[in-house]
Scaffold this motif. Structure first.
Motif, mmCIF file in Angstrom:
data_model
loop_
_atom_site.group_PDB
_atom_site.id
_atom_site.type_symbol
_atom_site.label_atom_id
_atom_site.label_comp_id
_atom_site.label_asym_id
_atom_site.label_seq_id
_atom_site.Cartn_x
_atom_site.Cartn_y
_atom_site.Cartn_z
ATOM 1 N N GLU A 14 25.192 50.315 13.691
ATOM 2 C CA GLU A 14 24.478 51.284 12.855
ATOM 3 C C GLU A 14 24.295 50.769 11.431
ATOM 4 O O GLU A 14 23.220 50.944 10.838
ATOM 5 C CB GLU A 14 25.225 52.614 12.817
ATOM 6 C CG GLU A 14 24.503 53.646 11.967
ATOM 7 C CD GLU A 14 25.224 54.979 11.875
ATOM 8 O OE1 GLU A 14 24.801 55.792 11.031
ATOM 9 O OE2 GLU A 14 26.185 55.205 12.628
ATOM 10 N N ALA A 15 25.285 50.122 10.861
ATOM 11 C CA ALA A 15 25.182 49.617 9.489
ATOM 12 C C ALA A 15 24.040 48.607 9.354
ATOM 13 O O ALA A 15 23.340 48.573 8.339
ATOM 14 C CB ALA A 15 26.500 48.982 9.052
ATOM 15 N N TYR A 16 23.825 47.796 10.381
ATOM 16 C CA TYR A 16 22.734 46.813 10.405
ATOM 17 C C TYR A 16 21.393 47.544 10.381
ATOM 18 O O TYR A 16 20.507 47.218 9.596
ATOM 19 C CB TYR A 16 22.877 45.961 11.667
ATOM 20 C CG TYR A 16 21.908 44.827 11.828
ATOM 21 C CD1 TYR A 16 22.236 43.540 11.419
ATOM 22 C CD2 TYR A 16 20.659 45.017 12.434
ATOM 23 C CE1 TYR A 16 21.365 42.482 11.608
ATOM 24 C CE2 TYR A 16 19.780 43.964 12.610
ATOM 25 C CZ TYR A 16 20.140 42.702 12.193
ATOM 26 O OH TYR A 16 19.279 41.646 12.371
ATOM 27 N N GLN A 18 20.791 50.655 9.434
ATOM 28 C CA GLN A 18 20.628 51.364 8.158
ATOM 29 C C GLN A 18 20.226 50.396 7.045
ATOM 30 O O GLN A 18 19.434 50.745 6.164
ATOM 31 C CB GLN A 18 21.911 52.121 7.793
ATOM 32 C CG GLN A 18 22.212 53.284 8.720
ATOM 33 C CD GLN A 18 21.075 54.297 8.793
ATOM 34 O OE1 GLN A 18 20.536 54.725 7.778
ATOM 35 N NE2 GLN A 18 20.700 54.683 10.005
#
Length: 126
Positions: A14-16, A18
């Motif tokens: 998810e961080a990628y 986002q």
């Protein structure tokens, strides 16, 4: 009023994803003077069987980290603005989340302002 559709291979955290959203929004703000909070973006993830690309088309060495970015915008942007946008997208995605410039594939589609409705069934820009 850009509308972005982003496609990539499934499996990124998810961080990628986002970071992709954040970098693209920043690039549009800087290169196209997009207003604050003008963020309309989707990411679609594809398994390997449903994601195909030319690994060396036009001499660009692409990898499985390739990201397709399709941007629909008003038909008011100049060629220089679009070139600046392409450059800035590649730079910012390189910084975060760390996508190689060879894996940044961008397509801009232009639409007349009267072809947009942002809600309530109203053509806000016509």
């Amino acid at each position: 009023m850009p509308l972005l559709h982003i496609s990539l291979r499934a499996g990124k955290p998810e961080a990628y994803r986002q970071a992709i959203f954040d970098s693209l929004y920043r690039a549009m703000r800087e290169a196209l003077n997009v207003p604050e909070d003008d963020q309309f973006m989707t990411i679609t993830e594809h398994d390997a069987a449903n994601f195909r690309y030319g690994a060396s088309y036009l001499g660009v060495a692409r990898s499985d980290d390739l990201v397709f970015i399709q941007i629909t915008v008003f038909d008011t942007r100049t060629v220089d603005q679009k070139k600046a946008l392409f450059r800035r997208i590649a730079e910012l995605l390189g910084d975060s989340p760390g996508i190689r410039p060879e894996d940044v594939f961008v397509n801009v589609i232009e639409a007349a302002k009267e072809n947009w409705s942002l809600g309530h069934g109203i053509a806000q820009f016509a």
